[in-house]
Write a protein that holds these residues in place. Structure first.
Motif, PDB file in Angstrom:
ATOM      1  N   VAL A 363     -10.467  -2.882  -4.450  1.00 57.20           N
ATOM      2  CA  VAL A 363     -10.978  -4.185  -4.882  1.00 57.20           C
ATOM      3  C   VAL A 363      -9.782  -5.102  -5.134  1.00 57.20           C
ATOM      4  N   LEU A 364      -9.956  -6.395  -4.856  1.00 52.75           N
ATOM      5  CA  LEU A 364      -8.919  -7.392  -5.095  1.00 52.75           C
ATOM      6  C   LEU A 364      -9.240  -8.196  -6.350  1.00 52.75           C
ATOM      7  N   GLY A 365      -8.224  -8.838  -6.898  1.00 58.75           N
ATOM      8  CA  GLY A 365      -8.433  -9.783  -7.987  1.00 58.75           C
ATOM      9  C   GLY A 365      -9.051 -11.065  -7.467  1.00 58.75           C
ATOM     10  N   SER A 366      -9.654 -11.823  -8.362  1.00 63.96           N
ATOM     11  CA  SER A 366     -10.313 -13.056  -7.939  1.00 63.96           C
ATOM     12  C   SER A 366      -9.331 -14.196  -7.754  1.00 63.96           C
ATOM     13  N   LYS A 367      -8.113 -14.065  -8.258  1.00 63.27           N
ATOM     14  CA  LYS A 367      -7.121 -15.133  -8.187  1.00 63.27           C
ATOM     15  C   LYS A 367      -5.899 -14.639  -7.453  1.00 63.27           C
ATOM     16  N   GLY A 368      -5.469 -15.391  -6.445  1.00 61.15           N
ATOM     17  CA  GLY A 368      -4.260 -15.060  -5.714  1.00 61.15           C
ATOM     18  C   GLY A 368      -3.109 -15.964  -6.116  1.00 61.15           C
ATOM     19  N   PHE A 369      -1.906 -15.604  -5.678  1.00 58.69           N
ATOM     20  CA  PHE A 369      -0.710 -16.331  -6.084  1.00 58.69           C
ATOM     21  C   PHE A 369       0.129 -16.662  -4.855  1.00 58.69           C
ATOM     22  N   THR A 370       0.660 -17.869  -4.841  1.00 58.93           N
ATOM     23  CA  THR A 370       1.542 -18.316  -3.759  1.00 58.93           C
ATOM     24  C   THR A 370       2.895 -18.761  -4.292  1.00 58.93           C
ATOM     25  N   TRP A 371       3.124 -18.682  -5.572  1.00 61.99           N
ATOM     26  CA  TRP A 371       4.400 -19.062  -6.163  1.00 61.99           C
ATOM     27  C   TRP A 371       4.444 -18.558  -7.606  1.00 61.99           C
ATOM     28  N   GLY A 372       5.645 -18.631  -8.205  1.00 61.76           N
ATOM     29  CA  GLY A 372       5.791 -18.346  -9.619  1.00 61.76           C
ATOM     30  C   GLY A 372       5.966 -16.865  -9.948  1.00 61.76           C
ATOM     31  N   LYS A 373       6.055 -16.611 -11.259  1.00 66.37           N
ATOM     32  CA  LYS A 373       6.207 -15.261 -11.797  1.00 66.37           C
ATOM     33  C   LYS A 373       5.047 -14.976 -12.735  1.00 66.37           C
ATOM     34  N   PRO A 481       4.231   9.927   1.020  1.00 62.07           N
ATOM     35  CA  PRO A 481       4.660   9.349  -0.253  1.00 62.07           C
ATOM     36  C   PRO A 481       5.669  10.254  -0.944  1.00 62.07           C
ATOM     37  N   PHE A 482       6.514   9.660  -1.789  1.00 54.80           N
ATOM     38  CA  PHE A 482       7.458  10.473  -2.550  1.00 54.80           C
ATOM     39  C   PHE A 482       7.258  10.214  -4.031  1.00 54.80           C
ATOM     40  N   GLN A 483       7.484  11.252  -4.824  1.00 53.20           N
ATOM     41  CA  GLN A 483       7.220  11.213  -6.254  1.00 53.20           C
ATOM     42  C   GLN A 483       8.407  10.624  -6.987  1.00 53.20           C
ATOM     43  N   ILE A 484       8.127   9.746  -8.005  1.00 51.57           N
ATOM     44  CA  ILE A 484       9.194   9.146  -8.806  1.00 51.57           C
ATOM     45  C   ILE A 484       9.063   9.506 -10.281  1.00 51.57           C
ATOM     46  N   LEU A 485       7.866   9.935 -10.725  1.00 47.39           N
ATOM     47  CA  LEU A 485       7.670  10.376 -12.098  1.00 47.39           C
ATOM     48  C   LEU A 485       6.824  11.641 -12.098  1.00 47.39           C
ATOM     49  N   SER A 486       7.088  12.528 -13.058  1.00 53.94           N
ATOM     50  CA  SER A 486       6.303  13.755 -13.161  1.00 53.94           C
ATOM     51  C   SER A 486       5.203  13.628 -14.203  1.00 53.94           C
ATOM     52  N   TYR A 487       4.970  12.421 -14.706  1.00 53.80           N
ATOM     53  CA  TYR A 487       3.878  12.177 -15.649  1.00 53.80           C
ATOM     54  C   TYR A 487       3.221  10.860 -15.277  1.00 53.80           C
ATOM     55  N   CYS A 488       2.028  10.640 -15.796  1.00 52.96           N
ATOM     56  CA  CYS A 488       1.277   9.425 -15.468  1.00 52.96           C
ATOM     57  C   CYS A 488       1.157   8.560 -16.720  1.00 52.96           C
ATOM     58  N   PRO A 489       1.797   7.378 -16.752  1.00 58.59           N
ATOM     59  CA  PRO A 489       1.642   6.488 -17.916  1.00 58.59           C
ATOM     60  C   PRO A 489       0.192   6.053 -18.083  1.00 58.59           C
ATOM     61  N   ARG A 490      -0.190   5.786 -19.299  1.00 56.63           N
ATOM     62  CA  ARG A 490      -1.561   5.380 -19.589  1.00 56.63           C
ATOM     63  C   ARG A 490      -1.783   3.881 -19.346  1.00 56.63           C
ATOM     64  N   GLN A 491      -0.686   3.129 -19.294  1.00 55.03           N
ATOM     65  CA  GLN A 491      -0.830   1.685 -19.123  1.00 55.03           C
ATOM     66  C   GLN A 491       0.338   1.189 -18.277  1.00 55.03           C
ATOM     67  N   ILE A 492       0.012   0.546 -17.145  1.00 60.82           N
ATOM     68  CA  ILE A 492       1.010   0.092 -16.186  1.00 60.82           C
ATOM     69  C   ILE A 492       1.140  -1.419 -16.274  1.00 60.82           C
ATOM     70  N   GLY A 493       2.384  -1.916 -16.354  1.00 60.74           N
ATOM     71  CA  GLY A 493       2.657  -3.345 -16.292  1.00 60.74           C
ATOM     72  C   GLY A 493       3.067  -3.729 -14.882  1.00 60.74           C
ATOM     73  N   VAL A 494       2.433  -4.785 -14.342  1.00 60.35           N
ATOM     74  CA  VAL A 494       2.722  -5.255 -12.987  1.00 60.35           C
ATOM     75  C   VAL A 494       3.301  -6.667 -13.105  1.00 60.35           C
ATOM     76  N   ALA A 495       4.515  -6.859 -12.590  1.00 60.62           N
ATOM     77  CA  ALA A 495       5.187  -8.160 -12.635  1.00 60.62           C
ATOM     78  C   ALA A 495       5.433  -8.614 -11.196  1.00 60.62           C
ATOM     79  N   LEU A 496       4.841  -9.755 -10.822  1.00 62.64           N
ATOM     80  CA  LEU A 496       4.972 -10.299  -9.470  1.00 62.64           C
ATOM     81  C   LEU A 496       5.883 -11.520  -9.514  1.00 62.64           C
ATOM     82  N   ASP A 497       6.980 -11.458  -8.808  1.00 62.39           N
ATOM     83  CA  ASP A 497       7.879 -12.602  -8.620  1.00 62.39           C
ATOM     84  C   ASP A 497       7.751 -13.032  -7.167  1.00 62.39           C
ATOM     85  N   TYR A 498       6.852 -13.997  -6.924  1.00 62.89           N
ATOM     86  CA  TYR A 498       6.545 -14.376  -5.540  1.00 62.89           C
ATOM     87  C   TYR A 498       7.773 -14.966  -4.858  1.00 62.89           C
TER      88      TYR A 498
END
Length: 542
Positions: A363-373, A481-498
């Protein structure tokens, strides 16, 4: 301003109050006021009501109108005096009259305006054959409509000017207030950072003093250890030399009673393996060293978290993301507020739309981004399947190929009785036969990604995502795919710098860095979620 001349005063007495011009063929009415004959006749023809004088409003009768020949002679004489004055030498005239414009044909002062020809006339031009029968009025009267328009426009312009000045004054006040506020912010920034620097310097000094104390204890222990070891080696070397000498004596001397007693006493005093030995580091120092190492780990973790949070708060705008249910796969159930979704495992009767993912549970988000952080977070509620449900699902969906048979995610359907605790981050999660447990995807996707069929979740295909599962975190790359962590965080932060072409993932609870994609974005970029785990939920924050 100079006083009006006597001629100008007389000139005002011989003007018709109707046409505001010199009296022509003057006539008097019952009240005694004088008008032009043609002006009063025209007034009588236009009015059927009782006639009123335009000056005193007295009633008069048409038949009582009479000519005033003496007034006609007076008007003519005043007109001739004015003409003579206009013809007088220019140097004899007042300066204000010399500045006046004159008729180019007769060199006379301009007094009239011809409405028919729209020309400015002097007295002689008006009496000429060309303009005699035209409608000519005094310049002041002709200019009144234009002057009125100019005055109205001038009033409007003055109002605009006043509003602009008021707006400018208000804007200057706002700018000055904002400038003052930001000057205060400068002091606040300097003060806050100085406090932070002071705090870090104090903590740094405290750790350095603690480190110096441990180093001093280790140095003293090393010196004592070396000294004791050297003394014991020297003592043992002396004993070894004595025993070597005794071992070389003849057998008859070794067996003599006195010497035999000495040897037995020596072996009794120095039995085998009875020599100096101790640990190089005491238990107390070792414990302090371990505690110091823990402090360093906490420092590094705290600094990473501090840097991540500060950079996120100062550089990125926290954006409220809502899921677009129109793009959700039929196996997904999106909450009414669009903030969370679950994998139901049951296909709902949804109308097939070109923008919906099928068969991938995305599923996608309802709002897309073309600039900004921008920045947002995804909470992972990991309530994994039990063993029986896992086995039933494996049989239903076809085993190790995966729930949806995705090429680069196939074979990630292992079994597990739960998910690991975050306190077990450094432990290796058990896997059976190299098979990964099930997972979800968190990240961003290009608006133009393919939404039909089985997909390859890689940057080349327009997906920049983390793959989360109970075994850890991995990155979707080709061929595997390759593994980068051996545990799964409960909350992920996503930062987009377009503009910078970066997608950065962090542990939202600890602000620790997880992974960063570098790419060149084009078109609109949308938040993207993917989930194929029963009884699990992904929730967007804020």
């Amino acid at each position: 301003m100079a006083a009006a001349s006597p001629l100008r005063e007389l000139e005002g007495e011989v003007l018709c109050s109707i046409c505001l011009d010199y009296l022509r063929d003057p006539v008097a009415v019952d009240c005694g006021h004088v008008f032009c004959h043609h002006c009063i006749i025209r007034l009588c023809e236009c009015t059927r009501q009782p006639l009123h004088c335009s000056l005193c409003k007295a009633i008069f009768k048409k038949e009582n109108i009479r000519h005033v020949w003496q007034m006609a002679s007076l008007v003519e004489n005043i007109w001739r005096m004015k003409v003579d004055e206009e013809r007088a030498p220019r140097e004899d005239r007042p300066l204000e009259q010399n500045a006046e414009k004159l008729c180019g044909l007769h060199l006379e002062k301009l007094h009239y305006y011809c409405k028919d020809d729209q020309q400015i006339l002097c007295v002689m031009c008006r009496e000429s054959r060309e303009h005699r029968h035209h409608a000519a009025v005094l310049l002041e009267k002709a200019a009144q409509p234009f002057r009125g328009k100019i005055l109205n426009h001038l009033k409007s312009l003055k109002g605009d000017r006043d509003r602009i000045e008021k707006f400018q004054s208000t804007g200057e006040d706002e700018l000055e207030a904002l400038l003052t506020k930001f000057q205060n912010h400068r002091q606040d920034i300097v003060s806050v950072f100085e406090q932070g620097h002071q705090f870090l310097r104090e903590r740094e000094q405290c750790l350095l003093e603690l480190l110096e104390g441990i180093e001093q204890e280790l140095a003293e222990g090393r010196n004592s250890y070396v000294t004791k070891g050297s003394e014991e080696v020297l003592r043992l070397g002396t004993l070894i030399s004595e025993l070597e000498k005794k071992s070389q004596q003849p057998a008859i001397e070794l067996l003599q009673v006195p010497f035999l007693c000495v040897c037995l006493n020596f072996f009794h005093e120095y039995p085998r393996k009875k020599f100096w030995i101790e640990k190089p580091i005491s238990a107390a120092v070792k414990k302090r060293a371990e505690e110091f190492a823990d402090k360093l780990l906490s420092l590094e973790k705290g600094i990473r978290g501090f840097n991540g949070k500060l950079r996120r708060d100062l550089e990125y705008k926290t954006s409220e993301i809502i899921l677009n249910s129109q793009t959700a796969n039929g196996y997904l159930s999106v909450s009414p507020n669009g903030k969370s979704m679950i994998f139901t495992g049951l296909w709902t009767n949804k109308y097939q739309q070109g923008q919906r993912f099928d068969p991938e549970p995305g599923v996608l988000g309802s709002k897309g981004f073309t600039w900004g952080k921008v920045y947002w977070e995804v909470k992972v509620d990991r309530i994994w399947w039990g063993a029986e449900e896992e086995e039933a699902a494996m049989k239903y969906w076809g085993g190790a190929r995966g729930v949806f048979g995705t090429s680069d995610l196939g074979g990630l359907m292992g079994t597990t009785d739960g998910y690991r605790n975050e306190n077990e981050e450094l432990e290796e999660w058990p896997q059976e036969n190299g098979i990964w447990p099930k997972f979800c995807l968190v990240g961003v996707a290009r608006e133009s990604v393919v939404r039909r069929g089985f997909l390859n979740f890689s940057p080349e295909e327009g997906f920049w995502t983390l793959q989360l599962c109970s075994a850890g975190v991995c990155i979707g790359t080709s061929p595997e795919p390759f593994q980068i962590l051996s545990y799964c965080p409960r909350q992920i932060g996503v930062a987009l710098d377009y503009d910078g072409g970066k997608v950065t993932f962090t542990n939202a609870r600890t602000q620790e860095f997880i992974y960063e994609f570098s790419s060149s974005f084009s078109g609109r970029i949308f938040p993207f979620l993917w989930l194929n785990c029963m009884r699990s939920r992904l929730t967007l924050r804020p």
